[in-house]
Design a protein around this motif. Structure first.
Motif: not given
Length: 137
Positions: A44-45, A68-72, A51-53, A109-110
Motif C-alpha cells: 500500500x505504501x 510538500x510531497x510527503x504531506x500529499x 497515487x500521489x505522483x 493539495x495547493x
C-alpha cells in the motif's frame, strides 16, 4: 460470494483512473487507489506514492504549486485509511456521513490556502492572501 478481486468499495465506489483534464475530487483519488490495488505484489505504501505522483502531476499541469510531497502522501493515506475503517466498522452514522460529504470535494493539495470572496453587487472577486508566492508577484 465476495472475493478480494472485487473493485467496488462500499465507501469509495468503483475503481477507476484519475481524470486527465481536471483536478480530482477526494472520491476520484480514492477510486484511483482502488484501481492501483489491482497491481499485484505492491505494498500500500507504494500505491500511496503512485497515487500521489499522479495527483501532483495533474496539479502541476494546472500550474498550481502543491504542498510538500510527503504531506500529499500522508493526505492520501489518511483518506484511504479512514474510508477503509468506516467500511469495516459500525461507527457512528454522523462520522460516516461527514466523511461521505467530503468525498465529492476537491482533493486540495495547493501549497497556498488563500480566501476568496465574491461581492455580488459589484461583481468583484477579492483574494486575501499572505502566501510568500503571492507576495513576490
Amino acid at each position: 460470494m465476495a472475493t478480494r478481486s472485487v473493485t467496488r468499495h462500499s465507501v469509495f465506489g468503483d475503481a477507476g483512473e484519475l481524470p486527465h483534464n481536471v483536478l480530482p475530487t477526494n472520491r476520484q483519488v480514492a477510486q484511483h487507489f482502488l484501481h492501483m490495488k489491482k497491481r499485484k505484489n505492491d505494498f500500500n505504501k507504494d500505491k500511496y506514492r503512485a497515487v500521489s505522483d499522479a495527483v501532483i502531476s495533474l496539479w502541476n499541469k494546472a500550474s498550481i504549486p502543491t504542498m510538500h510531497y510527503l504531506s500529499v502522501i500522508k493526505r492520501v493515506e489518511t483518506m484511504i485509511s479512514t474510508g477503509s475503517e468506516l467500511s469495516r466498522s459500525k461507527s457512528s452514522s454522523a462520522r460516516q456521513s461527514t466523511f461521505l460529504a467530503t468525498l465529492d470535494s476537491l482533493f486540495d493539495i495547493a501549497a497556498c490556502k488563500c480566501s476568496m470572496s465574491y461581492d455580488n453587487s459589484t461583481k468583484q472577486v477579492s483574494i486575501s492572501c499572505n502566501c510568500l508566492s503571492q507576495l513576490s508577484m
